[in-house]
Write an enzyme that holds these catalytic residues in place. Sequence first.
Site, PDB file in Angstrom:
ATOM      1  N   LYS A  19      29.739  38.119  25.635  1.00 48.93           N
ATOM      2  CA  LYS A  19      30.617  38.585  24.555  1.00 48.93           C
ATOM      3  C   LYS A  19      29.780  38.942  23.329  1.00 48.93           C
ATOM      4  CE  LYS A  19      34.726  35.747  25.534  1.00 48.93           C
ATOM      5  NZ  LYS A  19      35.664  36.849  25.799  1.00 48.93           N
TER       6      LYS A  19
ATOM      7  N   ARG B 162      40.607  33.330  35.135  1.00 52.88           N
ATOM      8  CA  ARG B 162      41.388  33.585  36.347  1.00 52.88           C
ATOM      9  C   ARG B 162      40.664  33.056  37.588  1.00 52.88           C
ATOM     10  NH1 ARG B 162      41.450  39.928  35.121  1.00 52.88           N
ATOM     11  NH2 ARG B 162      41.382  39.072  33.014  1.00 52.88           N
TER      12      ARG B 162
END
Length: 478
Positions: free
Chosen positions: A255, A329
Amino acid sequence: MKAEFKRMALDKIKGALLCVFVMQNEGAPIKGYDKEFKAHNFEGKLEQVVHLCTTGKERFDHLLVVGLGEKKDFRLDNFRKAAGVATRYASILKQKEFTIYVPEGNETAQAITEGALLASYKFTHYKTEEKDKFQIEKVYLMSEKDLSRGVGLGTIYAGAQNYARDLDEHPANIATPTAIAKEAKVLAKEKNLHITIYEKKALQKMKMKAILAVARGSEEPPILVKLEYNKGRNYPLYCIVGKGITFDSGGISLKPSKGMHEMKYDKTGAINVLGVMKAVAELKLPIRLIGLMPLTENLPSGNAQKPGDIIKAYNGKTIEVLNTDAEGRLILADALSFAAEQKPKAIIDMATLTGAILVCLGRHAAGLFSNDDKLANILEEAGDETHERVWRLPVWKEYSEMMKSDFADIKNISEQGEAGSITAAAFLQEFIGDTKWVHLDIAGVGNINEKHAYLSKGATGIGVRLVTKALVKLSEKK
Ligand code: BES
Ligand code: ZN
Ligand code: ZN
């Protein structure tokens, strides 16, 4: 701060500070101050406050009047907000204790208790100067009628939410997967919950390879915590699952550094599971509840998983990892398959899953995704009542199509970059079989930076009251 109910008529209340609420353009319950209200331009707008010094004139020294807004726009949450404003004000006035007069029934008493307790919460663990640590010790909720039930419920709901906020706020160097598992053990002991801790070796044995893949880049070992309420009892079983990334750097798909510190909040879903378990145990709900918390960091290293890697989840489905930053996820893939294996009546998961939900709904609602309309409706109702609102988005099969991989069964992102929150939900749906399921994307609501009447900057604990209330509703349906 603690909340305590006391039965008392309004004209008998004495003490240092009394707070009363007033609907816009309606008279205050305490008469004789109209001139003062006028002088302060006080109309009773929502969250508007007037503070009057009443020393020598009344049985109390300060009168605080807080507006509830217009009658036609009235919602129960206005009481939470007004109580929040009152509590902040009492704190500025450095009151050790203060009193709120509760005008109506138990629901109102609960909302006022919640607003006051949530507003009193302050994270001071790492402050070393006394002046930063001031806390009000007690709020008395007073009414002529017995409203102790509402105050008791408010204390449980807000207590569980503040407990979650407190754990969320600890930074990643302290709140490691191991530290959170330890905290889960403390809660289990206190609330008489059954707990199983699956450490790395157990996860390897169970073939929870998606959790292990995310954990590869980190020195901290991953852990799956399973908490059980009413284990072995003859009640309907529900499962709650929470994403527990104790820090999300993105991994090899790193990120940008701006704002990355906020990724300590990527464990909010898992911490909410702890909060809900606490509340459900205190409410003594007639259900069985399993809480699952997959916990790991997501970091880059020489051993980290790489874009293009293919892994096999607990239910045997293969996943092509195209972006290591879509890690939530992955850990949920294992945890949800494990949850479905327990054959619950329904699974509810909470996860700070996508930045896209923030683009879609901002900070005012969690995204809701479900394969069952009735279950979705229950959460929508619970959302309105707790004011932890949700907004449903579709999970049509076209979205599942977008997650098909060329080289494995599914991929963890759709390269199109469209409908990011929905495709994430479509991915999760691959792991629940035909179990009734709700996924709550809480990435937008888990922490805030802006002003709020009863929540402060940082972790909100949103999801705890919502899911607890939904479970209460489910427990009432036969
Ligand atoms: N933890 C993030 C989601 C997130 C973003 C939470 C902003 C709170 C605020 C999640 O693991 C993530 O990084 N998701 C990616 C998915 C993308 C790679 C498809 C995202 O949202 O950018
Ligand atoms: Zn991520
Ligand atoms: Zn994440």
